[in-house]
Scaffold this active site. Structure first.
Site, PDB file in Angstrom:
ATOM      1  N   GLU A   1       0.893   9.483   6.370  1.00  0.00           N
ATOM      2  CA  GLU A   1      -0.540   9.736   6.482  1.00  0.00           C
ATOM      3  C   GLU A   1      -0.942  10.702   7.597  1.00  0.00           C
ATOM      4  O   GLU A   1      -1.910  10.457   8.321  1.00  0.00           O
ATOM      5  CB  GLU A   1      -1.295   8.419   6.694  1.00  0.00           C
ATOM      6  CG  GLU A   1      -1.104   7.409   5.592  1.00  0.00           C
ATOM      7  CD  GLU A   1      -1.838   6.110   5.849  1.00  0.00           C
ATOM      8  OE1 GLU A   1      -2.302   5.501   4.884  1.00  0.00           O
ATOM      9  OE2 GLU A   1      -1.948   5.710   7.036  1.00  0.00           O
TER      10      GLU A   1
ATOM     11  N   GLU B   1       1.561   3.027  -0.937  1.00  0.00           N
ATOM     12  CA  GLU B   1       0.625   1.977  -0.537  1.00  0.00           C
ATOM     13  C   GLU B   1      -0.514   1.930  -1.539  1.00  0.00           C
ATOM     14  O   GLU B   1      -1.087   2.961  -1.894  1.00  0.00           O
ATOM     15  CB  GLU B   1       0.041   2.223   0.863  1.00  0.00           C
ATOM     16  CG  GLU B   1       0.991   1.965   2.006  1.00  0.00           C
ATOM     17  CD  GLU B   1       0.301   2.123   3.362  1.00  0.00           C
ATOM     18  OE1 GLU B   1      -0.948   1.987   3.416  1.00  0.00           O
ATOM     19  OE2 GLU B   1       0.999   2.389   4.349  1.00  0.00           O
TER      20      GLU B   1
END
Length: 514
Positions: free
Chosen positions: A193, A406
């Protein structure tokens, strides 16, 4: 539009038949996915391990951040889910549930306490033991090398990711990971991320390393919101590419692994059909997706970003561009929800401007919300958004191999009867299958999270994402599988049938996770 969640479990001996409302009508089982597709769950080192001061581990920027009292709940991850001591119990639970894959991150400051140099033998023992337990259980191992937890020593020495010095130190750290664990680890992710960390950590300063500058961020002791988000991403890409080159040249032939990078993803819907709103939506996509994917595929940043950031956006040299281009075997995608976007008419070009002003877009979770200029994690259940995101990537950057690393639903409730989470997961798994059938090259799906964790914004009490509940009031961090764990197990081990009926947006508990 808010609608109630509906769930009906009908037991027809075995397997279960699960009736849900969500994406367009679809009935499927585990066997409908490709034979090499892997379903799993994930955790992250600072949120899971604990043992913050044990066996040679040194502080990371997360430790510094939470111990300075900046975390909203004034809580730390010193103990977290206590995975450092309970990983064997957890692997046993994974096996009982039937997880096919487990994604975890390695703590750099545990493995190499000084950030560079000597390797911590206790850390080697811990990670080797956990990996060996996973191998014995037949669980596919996915390792992330960095998630927002830089050794504080490197942050203090040269500013961490805003310095080009990070490239060599990260590559040396990756070398240790490949050398020590690569005989059993096939799936490597370099950085998790980075596109989310850029704004949160370097523009607004609301996450480690808590860097920002007035008037763009607050409560920071140092930083430059105008340039540091771009430096962070630039050096993240160079460090990633350097690690990939090392792996391909030194380890890939023998270890036969694959390596990629992860991006935080959300889908954007224009608030209206006006050209201005559609333009803002496309600009937001370039900053969320293109910031990372454009250099990886085309060797440079998107023109939209060049125009917005100007000279504040670093330039790749010819050598750097060549190194970054195609420096991946797959892309990891973290995806939770969708938001509405509109043009930020209040932005006026000024000599001093930050990332938020460059994006020049307003975001709403629902159409009735007050807009905010900050990338805001959505809280609506919108599985079509995942389909749109996968289609967008395929159309703009090619049919890249993708692992959904995720995807999950958090709740403020500690209930074990987590029907809303089952509802959410079923819809997004259905959306994943639909995307695959439409041509997306999705290779795996990992729900977030395996156990309840120390949440980055919520600490221990605000949000619970786990298939397995953790009693954070207990010194032993007692585990207890939720209903969703049984549901996931039936799907994975007993090939239970899931049927999802078309419904559209459904309001649910927050499932935003950075």
């Amino acid at each position: 539009m808010e609608r109630p969640l509906h769930l009906l479990l009908v037991f027809l001996s075995s397997p279960w038949l699960l009736l849900l409302q969500g994406v367009s009508s679809l009935q499927f089982t585990r066997d409908d996915f490709p034979h090499d597709f892997a379903f799993g769950a994930g955790t992250s080192a600072y949120q899971y391990e604990g043992g913050a001061a044990e066996d040679g581990r040194t502080p990371s920027i997360w430790d510094t951040y939470t111990h300075s009292g900046r975390h909203p709940e004034d809580e730390t991850g010193d103990v977290a889910s206590d995975g450092y001591h309970k990983y064997k119990e957890d692997v046993k639970l994974m096996s009982e549930i039937g997880l096919e894959a487990y994604r975890f991150t390695i703590s750099w400051s545990r493995l190499i306490p000084s950030g560079r140099g000597a390797v911590n033998l206790k850390a080697l023992q811990f990670y080797n033991s956990m990996i060996n337990e996973l191998v014995k259980a037949g669980i596919q191992i996915h390792v992330v090398m960095y998630h927002m937890d830089l050794p504080q020593s490197l942050q203090d020495e040269y500013g961490g990711w805003i310095s080009p010095k990070i490239v060599d130190d990260f590559t040396a750290y990756a070398d240790v990971c490949f050398r020590e664990f690569g005989d059993r680890v096939v799936h490597w992710t370099t950085v998790l991320e980075p596109n989310a960390m850029a704004q949160a950590g370097y523009d607004m300063g609301i996450l480690p390393p808590n860097r920002c500058s007035y008037p763009f961020g607050s409560n920071c002791t140092a930083g430059n919101s105008s340039v540091e988000p771009y430096l962070f991403i630039h050096h993240s890409l160079l460090a990633h590419a350097s690690a990939v080159r090392l792996y391909r040249e030194k380890y890939k032939v023998a270890q036969k692994g694959i390596i990629g990078i992860n991006i935080y993803s959300m889908w954007f819907y224009p608030f209206t059909d006006s050209a201005e709103e559609i333009g803002a939506t496309e600009r937001a996509k370039k900053f969320i997706y293109g910031w990372i994917l454009h250099p990886l595929v085309f060797g440079d940043y998107p023109d939209t970003m060049k125009k917005a950031a100007g000279s504040r956006l670093p330039i790749f040299s010819n050598h750097e561009s060549e190194m970054v281009t195609n420096s991946f075997d797959f892309i990891g995608l973290n995806h939770y929800s969708s938001v509405y976007t509109s043009n930020n008419n209040n932005v006026v070009k000024a000599p001093l401007q930050d990332l938020t002003a460059d994006v020049a877009t307003l975001f709403r979770v629902t159409k009735n919300d007050t807009p905010t200029p900050v990338f805001v994690p959505g809280t609506i259940v919108d599985p079509r958004g995942l389909e749109h995101a996968l289609k967008y990537i395929r159309e703009k950057y090619g049919n890249l191999p993708i692992y959904i690393q995720e995807n999950g639903s958090g709740s403020s409730s500690e209930t074990l009867d987590d029907v809303e989470r089952i509802n959410y997961l079923a819809k997004y798994i259905a959306a994943t299958l639909k995307a695959i059938r439409s041509g997306a090259n999705v290779k795996g799906y990992s729900m977030w999270s395996f156990v309840d964790l120390y949440e980055l914004f919520g600490g221990y009490s605000t949000w619970h994402f786990g298939l397995v509940a953790v009693d954070f009031d207990s010194e032993k961090r007692r585990r207890q599988p939720r209903r969703s764990a049984s549901w996931y197990s039936e799907f994975l081990k007993n090939n239970s049938v899931i049927r999802v009926e078309e419904d559209g947006f459904v309001s649910a508990a927050s499932h935003a996770q950075l």
